[in-house]
Design an enzyme around this catalytic site. Structure first.
Site, PDB file in Angstrom:
ATOM      1  N   PRO A   1       7.532 -13.739  -8.887  1.00 56.99           N
ATOM      2  CA  PRO A   1       6.762 -13.353  -7.688  1.00 56.99           C
ATOM      3  C   PRO A   1       6.557 -14.573  -6.784  1.00 56.99           C
ATOM      4  O   PRO A   1       6.322 -15.686  -7.272  1.00 56.99           O
ATOM      5  CB  PRO A   1       5.439 -12.865  -8.257  1.00 56.99           C
ATOM      6  CG  PRO A   1       5.605 -12.735  -9.725  1.00 56.99           C
ATOM      7  CD  PRO A   1       6.797 -13.535 -10.129  1.00 56.99           C
ATOM      8  N   LEU A   2       6.636 -14.338  -5.483  1.00 58.06           N
ATOM      9  CA  LEU A   2       6.527 -15.437  -4.524  1.00 58.06           C
ATOM     10  C   LEU A   2       5.179 -16.161  -4.638  1.00 58.06           C
ATOM     11  O   LEU A   2       5.115 -17.375  -4.504  1.00 58.06           O
ATOM     12  CB  LEU A   2       6.733 -14.897  -3.095  1.00 58.06           C
ATOM     13  CG  LEU A   2       7.048 -15.967  -2.055  1.00 58.06           C
ATOM     14  CD1 LEU A   2       8.370 -16.657  -2.350  1.00 58.06           C
ATOM     15  CD2 LEU A   2       7.059 -15.370  -0.659  1.00 58.06           C
ATOM     16  N   CYS A   3       4.107 -15.393  -4.919  1.00 56.87           N
ATOM     17  CA  CYS A   3       2.799 -16.054  -4.974  1.00 56.87           C
ATOM     18  C   CYS A   3       2.732 -17.019  -6.167  1.00 56.87           C
ATOM     19  O   CYS A   3       2.077 -18.058  -6.091  1.00 56.87           O
ATOM     20  CB  CYS A   3       1.677 -15.028  -5.019  1.00 56.87           C
ATOM     21  SG  CYS A   3       1.716 -13.976  -6.462  1.00 56.87           S
ATOM     22  N   THR A   4       3.426 -16.670  -7.264  1.00 55.93           N
ATOM     23  CA  THR A   4       3.479 -17.590  -8.406  1.00 55.93           C
ATOM     24  C   THR A   4       4.199 -18.869  -8.011  1.00 55.93           C
ATOM     25  O   THR A   4       3.734 -19.975  -8.270  1.00 55.93           O
ATOM     26  CB  THR A   4       4.215 -16.924  -9.589  1.00 55.93           C
ATOM     27  OG1 THR A   4       3.502 -15.766  -9.973  1.00 55.93           O
ATOM     28  CG2 THR A   4       4.338 -17.876 -10.765  1.00 55.93           C
TER      29      THR A   4
ATOM     30  N   ASN B   1       1.897 -20.657  -5.263  1.00 54.21           N
ATOM     31  CA  ASN B   1       0.530 -21.088  -5.541  1.00 54.21           C
ATOM     32  C   ASN B   1       0.204 -21.428  -6.990  1.00 54.21           C
ATOM     33  O   ASN B   1      -0.556 -22.352  -7.239  1.00 54.21           O
ATOM     34  CB  ASN B   1      -0.459 -20.008  -5.078  1.00 54.21           C
ATOM     35  CG  ASN B   1      -0.221 -19.627  -3.642  1.00 54.21           C
ATOM     36  OD1 ASN B   1      -0.040 -20.501  -2.792  1.00 54.21           O
ATOM     37  ND2 ASN B   1      -0.171 -18.340  -3.378  1.00 54.21           N
TER      38      ASN B   1
END
Lengths: 443, 516
Positions: A209-212, A215
Site C-alpha cells: 500500500p502506498l501509505c505504508t 509513511n
C-alpha cells in the site's frame, strides 16, 4: 569444416519406440519407419523463448529427431543467464538469444535446422503461427503467454455445424518454472482448457500500500519501493526513467533506501534485495528448467508421433522436499475470455457514480480479467466511439478526459457492449454492461 | 560507479537467491565423480557444471557409438569411435570455465579392485547404468568411506534412481510453509512488558491486539486458550467488538487467530531427532549437527521449559513503524538470548569432548536455532544389501497389489539388471518375444528370492523388451535434472533429498518414491 559422415544407426534408440509396438502405446499408433521420417523432414516445431526453458527445449527436440525447429525471442544474453542457459557463453553476452541458441544447436547436431527469430511474438501474425505442427512456450511473462494463447485460438476454424476443424488446431505445450517448482501443461486450443481458463493459477503480484511506503515502512522492501515510486520522480537523479539494469541507478536506489532504512531502524537491506525488488527477479536453477523442459518435449514427442497418450492436461513439479509431482485435469471455463464465444457481462451498481477509470481499474484488478492496458471502444448512435486508449499517444490525449466521467455521462446505457483491446490478447474481447438495481452489489 | 558485487556473484545470482552464498561456496568446493557418460550421465553433470561445482571426473572406457551421438548432447558426429569420457568432458567443460573437468579412460571395475582409495577424493559419486556386480562392489566401498552414491538408469520411457548414504542431517530444509512461532501461549517476559505498555489503536501491530485479547479470553475461561473452532470464533468476536472503526490491524488480528497458535513445541520429528542415540550419546566423532542437537535438547529441558529456542522472526503487520520495529526487536533480542544459551552449552560440550571450541561458530548455532523446528535427519541403507539380502519385501508385495503403483516398474527394472548380467545383452536388443519370456523368468526368480508370491503383469516386461536398451533423451533429461538437484542438496546440506528410490514413468508422467 568437419566432414559430416552419415550415421545410419544414430536414431536406433528412437526407432525402438517408433518402429515397434508396445502394450502401452496409444490405441491408434501404428509403428513404422515413416514416423521418424515425418519428424526428420516434415514436422515443424516453434519454441517460444530461448531462455532457461528454451535452451533445454531446443536441445531436447534436436535429440528427439526433430529437424525443423523455429525459435523466437526478443531478448539478449546477460551474465546472470549463464548459470542455466547452457547454449550461451560469456563471449555471447549482448547477442540475441534466439540467434545464438540456433547457431549452437545447428553446429552441434548435424542435420538440424533451427531458424531464429530475434523479435517479439507480437511482430508476427496468423500466417506465421499457422505453419507449425506444435508450439512450445517457455516464457516468463503471463502477458506473452496469454497473447500466444489468444493467437492459437484465433487460428481455429469452425465447420458449418460450429464444431472446430481439428486440422486447424495447433497444440500448445506450456512450461513454467520458479526456483525449485515448475509446471507443464498441454493445451489444444478451443478443445481443452486454455491459459485464460485458468487465470486464477497465477497469483497476483505482491504490492505494498502506498501509505505504508510513504509513511510507515517496516520492511527493507518498503524502503526500496519508496525510492522507486516516490523519491526517483522527485529527485530525478539521472534525468531519465529508473532502469533496473543500470548499475548507477541501482547504486542510487541502494544508497537512498539504506538511508531510509537507517532512519526507521529497519534492518536487512542488501544490494541483492534492491536488485530483486527493482527487477522483480524470479530465482532460477538449471535443474528445474531441465525437468520441466524434458516433460514438455516428451509431450510434444507423444503428440507428434502418437506413440503414447499425451498429458491430460496439467502437472506440477517440486523438488524442495524429495521429489513431488502431481497431475490433474484442469477444467475449461465456459465463460473464458479467450476461448469461449460467450460475451461476459459486468454488473454495474451505480452508473452515475462509476467512472470510466473505475471500470478500467476493475478490468485490470479483477482476477478473472487481469488486463494490463485496456483500450475501450463502443458504438453510440450507430457510430464507433473510442472511450479510452493508452497505446496511441494522440488518442490517449484526446480520450483522457473521459476517464473521470461517469458511465452515465458518457451516454453508456444498460446492455451496452464494449470492445476491449489489450496486450493480453491479439483479438479484441467484448463485454456487456448490465446496470443493476442499487440493492445488488457490484462484482 | 560499478556494481559492488563480484563477477561470480552476478553470474550465479539467480541460484544464490535460493541457497545463499554459503550454499554456493559448498557447491564450489565439491568434487563429483560420474561413472559412465551416457545421456543420463551428461545431463546430470550439465545440471552441476552450470551452477558451478568445483570439479568433475568422468570414468568411462567405452567408445562413442552412433546411438550415443543420437542420444547424448555432449558429443558430436566427429566423436564417433573415440573414448566417451574424453569427448563428454571436453563439451561439458565448455559450459563453465570455473569448473575443472577430468576424464579417466578405464574400466571402473579395475579402479574398484586396484585403486579404491581413488574414490575418497569425491563429495558424491554418481553411477549410470552400472552392472549389478560392479554396483554392489561400489556400494560396499562407498558405504565404508561414508561417501554418498547415487545409482541411476534410464531405459525407454522409464527411469530409476537410488541414493545411498549413511546419515544426512539438514539444518536448512526450506519448508514451503513456514509457520511463525509467536509464543502467544507462553509469552516471554520482554513480550509481556512490551504488550502491557501499549494501548489499542489503529497503529498497533495485530500481534499486540491478539495477545491482549487472549489474556482477556483466558480470564473468562479458567486460564484456558481457545482450542475448538467455536472458541476461536468467540475470540474473533471479542476482537471485533473492540474495534472502533474500520481498522486494518484489527482485521489482521482476526484473520491471524487460526494460524498463530501452536508454535514453539518440538513436533514428533524433532523429538525423534532429539531422542536419537547420536544426539544423546555424544562422542569425539560426533558431527556439529549432533553436538548442537544435544545442546538444543538440554535447552528445551531446562531454560526453554519445553519450548524450542525462539526463531525471532515475525510477519509484517500493518502498524506504525516504531511500534512494529520495537516489537520485532523484542522478538529478535529473545532469539539471540536463547541462541546464546545454546551456544554456551555447545562450548561446554566441545570442551567435554576435547574438541576445538571454535569448531562450531556462533553464527552456525544461531542458524541452527532459527531452523530448530524444521531440522531433518535421514538414515540410509546400503544398495548392496538391497541387492544381496533382498529388498523391503513387505513394501514390494503390498505395493504389487496396488494397480496404480510403480512397484511393478521396480521389479521389471531390477529384472532387466539380472537379464543383462546373465545374458550379456539388453532384453529386446535383437528380438522381443523370446526375451519377454526370459526376463519374466528373471522376475519370478527375484520375487522368489524375496519370498514374495505375486502375479506380475506381462505388459511391463513386454515394454522393457520393446525398448531393447534404448535410452530416450527427454527421459534422461528429466532424471538428469532431478538427480543433479539431489547432488546439490547433498553438497550444500540444504533441502531434503528423496529417500531413497525414485521411479519415473514418462508415459504417464508419474514419479514416485519408495524406501528400500
Amino acid at each position: 569444416m568437419v566432414e559430416i559422415v552419415p550415421l545410419n544407426k544414430k536414431w536406433n534408440y528412437l526407432r525402438k519406440i517408433l518402429e515397434r509396438s508396445g502394450p502401452f502405446q496409444q490405441e491408434t499408433f501404428e509403428p513404422s519407419g515413416e514416423i521418424l521420417e515425418f519428424l526428420n523432414n516434415t514436422c515443424k516445431i516453434l519454441v517460444i523463448g530461448a531462455g532457461g526453458l528454451g535452451c533445454e527445449l531446443l536441445k531436447n527436440f534436436a535429440m528427439m529427431g526433430f529437424k525443423n525447429i523455429d525459435v523466437i525471442d526478443m531478448d539478449i544474453i546477460e551474465l546472470s543467464n549463464l548459470n542455466r542457459q547452457f547454449l550461451f557463453r560469456r563471449k555471447d553476452i549482448g547477442k540475441s538469444k534466439a540467434e545464438t541458441a540456433a547457431e549452437f544447436i545447428n553446429k552441434r547436431i548435424a542435420g538440424c535446422k533451427v531458424t531464429p527469430h530475434f523479435c517479439k511474438i507480437q511482430d508476427y501474425d496468423e500466417s506465421f503461427y499457422r505453419q507449425f505442427h506444435v508450439i512450445v512456450s517457455g516464457l516468463d511473462s503471463i502477458v506473452a503467454r496469454r497473447w500466444i494463447n489468444g493467437m492459437l485460438i484465433s487460428l481455429v476454424k469452425y465447420d458449418d455445424d460450429g464444431n472446430p476443424d481439428v486440422s486447424t488446431i495447433v497444440p500448445m505445450i506450456d512450461g513454467g518454472t520458479e526456483g525449485f517448482k515448475g509446471n507443464a501443461r498441454v493445451i489444444l486450443p478451443t478443445l481443452s482448457p486454455c491459459i485464460d481458463c485458468t487465470l486464477d493459477l497465477y497469483p497476483p503480484q505482491v504490492s505494498y500500500p502506498l501509505c505504508t511506503i510513504a509513511n510507515t515502512p517496516r520492511l527493507p522492501e518498503h524502503c526500496i519501493e519508496y525510492v522507486k515510486v516516490i523519491l526517483w520522480d522527485k529527485e530525478n537523479p539521472f534525468n531519465c526513467a529508473l532502469d533496473g539494469d543500470d548499475p548507477e541507478h541501482l547504486s542510487f536506489v541502494f544508497e537512498k533506501a539504506q538511508e531510509r532504512a537507517n532512519k526507521f531502524n529497519i534492518t536487512g537491506l542488501t544490494y541483492r534485495l534492491v536488485q530483486g525488488v527493482l527487477k522483480n527477479i524470479i530465482p532460477a536453477v538449471s535443474s528445474t528448467n531441465a525437468v520441466i523442459a524434458a516433460i514438455c518435449a516428451s509431450e510434444v514427442f507423444k503428440i507428434a508421433t502418437s506413440c503414447y497418450e499425451y498429458l491430460n492436461n496439467y502437472m506440477v513439479f517440486n523438488d524442495i522436499d524429495g521429489i513431488y509431482t502431481y497431475k490433474y485435469e484442469a477444467e475449461k471455463n465456459p465463460e473464458c475470455l479467450a476461448c469461449s464465444s460467450k460475451v461476459r457481462t459486468i454488473a454495474i451498481k451505480n452508473p452515475s457514480s462509476m467512472t470510466l477509470q473505475d471500470l478500467i481499474d476493475y478490468l485490470c484488478n479483477n482476477p478473472e480479467y487481469q488486463l494490463k492496458n485496456p483500450g475501450l471502444t463502443t458504438t453510440l448512435n450507430g457510430k464507433n466511439k473510442t472511450l479510452y486508449m493508452s497505446t496511441v499517444k494522440s488518442i490517449e490525449e484526446q480520450t483522457r478526459c473521459n476517464l473521470t466521467q461517469s458511465l452515465h455521462e458518457l451516454n453508456l446505457s444498460d446492455g451496452q457492449e464494449l470492445v476491449i483491446a489489450d496486450v493480453t490478447n491479439p483479438n479484441s474481447i467484448i463485454v456487456k454492461l448490465k446496470f443493476t438495481d442499487n440493492e445488488v452489489e457490484m462484482y | 560507479m560499478s556494481s559492488p558485487e563480484s563477477d561470480k556473484s552476478r553470474k550465479y545470482d539467480r541460484q544464490i537467491r535460493l541457497w545463499g552464498d554459503h550454499g554456493q561456496s559448498l557447491l564450489e568446493n565439491s568434487q563429483i565423480c560420474l561413472i559412465n557418460a551416457n545421456a543420463l550421465g551428461t545431463e546430470i553433470l550439465k545440471g552441476l557444471v552450470l551452477p558451478g561445482i568445483g570439479s568433475f571426473t568422468i570414468i568411462d572406457h567405452n567408445l562413442v557409438t552412433e546411438e550415443d551421438i543420437g542420444s547424448n548432447f555432449f558429443l558430436e558426429s566427429s566423436s564417433l569411435g573415440q573414448n566417451r569420457a574424453k569427448c563428454c568432458t571436453q563439451y561439458l567443460q565448455e559450459l563453465n570455465p570455473d569448473v575443472n573437468g577430468e576424464s579417466i579412460d578405464e574400466n571402473v571395475d579395475n579402479i574398484i579392485a586396484n585403486n579404491s582409495d581413488f574414490f575418497k577424493n569425491f563429495s558424491v559419486v554418481v553411477a549410470c547404468s552400472l552392472t549389478e556386480k560392479s554396483l554392489i562392489k561400489l556400494s560396499n566401498l562407498l558405504w565404508d568411506f561414508n561417501i554418498p552414491l547415487i545409482a541411476c538408469k534410464s531405459l525407454g520411457f522409464f527411469g530409476i534412481a537410488r541414493v545411498q548414504m549413511k546419515e544426512y542431517c539438514v539444518v536448512e530444509t526450506h519448508p514451503d510453509n513456514k509457520h511463525h512461532d509467536l509464543r502467544l501461549e507462553e509469552p516471554f517476559e520482554a513480550m509481556l512488558e512490551y504488550c502491557e505498555k501499549i494501548e489499542y489503536g489503529s497503529k498497533v501491530p495485530w500481534l499486540v491486539i491478539l495477545f491482549k485479547h487472549i489474556q482477556e479470553y483466558k480470564k473468562t475461561h479458567d486460564g484456558n486458550l481457545p482450542e475448538t473452532y467455536k472458541e476461536k470464533i468467540e475470540l474473533k468476536d471479542m476482537i471485533r467488538s473492540s474495534m472502533t472503526a474500520d481498522e486494518e490491524n484489527f482485521e489482521e488480528a482476526i484473520r491471524s487467530v487460526n494460524s498463530s497458535f501452536g508454535g514453539g513445541k518440538p513436533n514428533s520429528t524433532i523429538q525423534h531427532i532429539l531422542n536419537d542415540e547420536s544426539c544423546t550419546k555424544l562422542s569425539k566423532c560426533s558431527s556439529s549437527f549432533w553436538i548442537m542437537a544435544h545442546a538444543l535438547k538440554d535447552f528445551i529441558n531446562k531454560e526453554g521449559t519445553g519450548y524450542l529456542p525462539l526463531p525471532g522472526n515475525i510477519p509484517d503487520m500493518t502498524a506504525e513503524t516504531a511500534l512494529y520495529i520495537n516489537l520485532q526487536n523484542v522478538y529478535r533480542a529473545k532469539a539471540l538470548q536463547d541462541a546464546d544459551v545454546i551456544f554456551r552449552r555447545v562450548q561446554e560440550l566441545l570442551e567435554e569432548l576435547n574438541k576445538s571450541c571454535d569448531s562450531i561458530t556462533e553464527k552456525e548455532v544461531r542458524l541452527f536455532c532459527r531452523e530448530a523446528a524444521y531440522l531433518s535427519v535421514t538414515r540410509g541403507s546400503k544398495i548392496a544389501d538391497e541387492y544381496e539380502k533382498g529388498s523391503n519385501s513387505a513394501l514390494v508385495s503390498s505395493e504389487l497389489e496396488n494397480i496404480e503403483s510403480l512397484m511393478g516398474h521396480y521389479v521389471a527394472l531390477r529384472s532387466q539388471d539380472r537379464f543383462v548380467t546373465e545374458h550379456g545383452c539388453m532384453p529386446g536388443e535383437i528380438q522381443v518375444d523370446i526375451d519377454v519370456a526370459r526376463i519374466k523368468s528373471q522376475a519370478s526368480r527375484l520375487l522368489n528370492d524375496w519370498g514374495i508370491n505375486a502375479q506380475l503383469n506381462d505388459d511391463l516386461f513386454h515394454e522393457i523388451c520393446r525398448y531393447g536398451g534404448a535410452e530416450i533423451h527427454t527421459i534422461s533429461a528429466y532424471l538428469g535434472g532431478c538427480i543433479a538437484h539431489e547432488v546439490i542438496k547433498l553438497v550444500t546440506r540444504q533441502y531434503k533429498p528423496f529417500d531413497n528410490t525414485i521411479i519415473y514413468d514418462g508415459i504417464t508422467s508419474q514419479c514416485v518414491t519408495y524406501k528400500f
